[in-house]
Design a protein around this motif. Structure first.
Motif, PDB file in Angstrom:
ATOM      1  N   LYS A 128       0.798  -1.084   0.123  1.00  0.00           N
ATOM      2  CA  LYS A 128      -0.058  -0.023   0.007  1.00  0.00           C
ATOM      3  C   LYS A 128       0.680   1.240   0.096  1.00  0.00           C
ATOM      4  O   LYS A 128       1.747   1.045   0.785  1.00  0.00           O
TER       5      LYS A 128
ATOM      6  N   THR B  15       0.404   5.499  -0.178  1.00  0.00           N
ATOM      7  CA  THR B  15      -0.293   6.899   0.012  1.00  0.00           C
ATOM      8  C   THR B  15       0.433   7.969  -0.815  1.00  0.00           C
ATOM      9  O   THR B  15       1.482   8.355  -0.933  1.00  0.00           O
TER      10      THR B  15
ATOM     11  N   LYS C 297      -5.578   4.526  -9.726  1.00  0.00           N
ATOM     12  CA  LYS C 297      -5.142   3.011  -9.858  1.00  0.00           C
ATOM     13  C   LYS C 297      -5.019   2.739 -11.292  1.00  0.00           C
ATOM     14  O   LYS C 297      -3.987   2.026 -12.006  1.00  0.00           O
TER      15      LYS C 297
ATOM     16  N   LYS D  35      -9.453   7.462  -6.164  1.00  0.00           N
ATOM     17  CA  LYS D  35      -8.756   6.273  -6.093  1.00  0.00           C
ATOM     18  C   LYS D  35      -8.730   5.312  -7.234  1.00  0.00           C
ATOM     19  O   LYS D  35      -7.578   5.002  -7.761  1.00  0.00           O
ATOM     20  N   THR D  36      -9.944   5.084  -7.558  1.00  0.00           N
ATOM     21  CA  THR D  36      -9.982   4.066  -8.766  1.00  0.00           C
ATOM     22  C   THR D  36      -9.274   4.552 -10.037  1.00  0.00           C
ATOM     23  O   THR D  36      -8.571   3.841 -10.619  1.00  0.00           O
TER      24      THR D  36
ATOM     25  N   SER E 144     -16.071  11.450  -6.263  1.00  0.00           N
ATOM     26  CA  SER E 144     -15.945  10.945  -4.819  1.00  0.00           C
ATOM     27  C   SER E 144     -14.548  10.460  -4.901  1.00  0.00           C
ATOM     28  O   SER E 144     -13.850  10.374  -5.698  1.00  0.00           O
ATOM     29  N   LYS E 145     -14.145  10.387  -3.553  1.00  0.00           N
ATOM     30  CA  LYS E 145     -12.643   9.973  -3.176  1.00  0.00           C
ATOM     31  C   LYS E 145     -12.496   8.433  -3.759  1.00  0.00           C
ATOM     32  O   LYS E 145     -11.511   8.307  -4.386  1.00  0.00           O
ATOM     33  N   LYS E 146     -13.582   7.828  -3.835  1.00  0.00           N
ATOM     34  CA  LYS E 146     -13.293   6.313  -4.206  1.00  0.00           C
ATOM     35  C   LYS E 146     -13.001   6.291  -5.650  1.00  0.00           C
ATOM     36  O   LYS E 146     -12.182   5.703  -6.193  1.00  0.00           O
ATOM     37  N   GLU E 147     -13.698   7.282  -6.455  1.00  0.00           N
ATOM     38  CA  GLU E 147     -13.556   7.430  -8.013  1.00  0.00           C
ATOM     39  C   GLU E 147     -12.278   7.743  -8.250  1.00  0.00           C
ATOM     40  O   GLU E 147     -11.437   7.400  -9.182  1.00  0.00           O
TER      41      GLU E 147
END
Length: 88
Positions: free
Chosen positions: A3, A5, A27, A23-24, A18-21
């Motif tokens: 992992k 950061t 990646k 992050k996706t 969103s933060k999730k998107e």
């Protein structure tokens, strides 16, 4: 699994729903850059992203990476992956 950061400015994060998107997409960008530079195969990219190999062409197109730009080793690896998928 390792992992890391990465610090990203709030201005850049606001460009995503969103933060999730965010992050996706970060990646995906990293993985597809490795594909573009020939460091990993398309089949390996699908594994790393946790998606089906059949869904990969649409994502590759978003990054202007051709689906049929295979080296012999890439083709062999991807065919092996498809065999594994078929055998379930």
């Amino acid at each position: 699994m390792g992992k890391i950061t990465i610090d990203i400015s709030s201005e850049l994060i606001k460009l995503f729903p969103s933060k999730k998107e965010a992050k996706t997409e970060a990646k995906q960008a990293m993985v597809f850059d490795l594909v573009r530079r020939g460091k990993i195969s398309k089949g390996r990219a699908a594994e790393l992203l946790g998606i089906n190999l059949w869904d990969l062409p649409e994502l590759l197109a978003q990054y202007d990476i051709p689906w049929f730009d295979y080296s012999p080793d890439d083709l062999k690896h991807d065919l092996e992956m498809l065999e594994k998928i078929e055998k379930g």
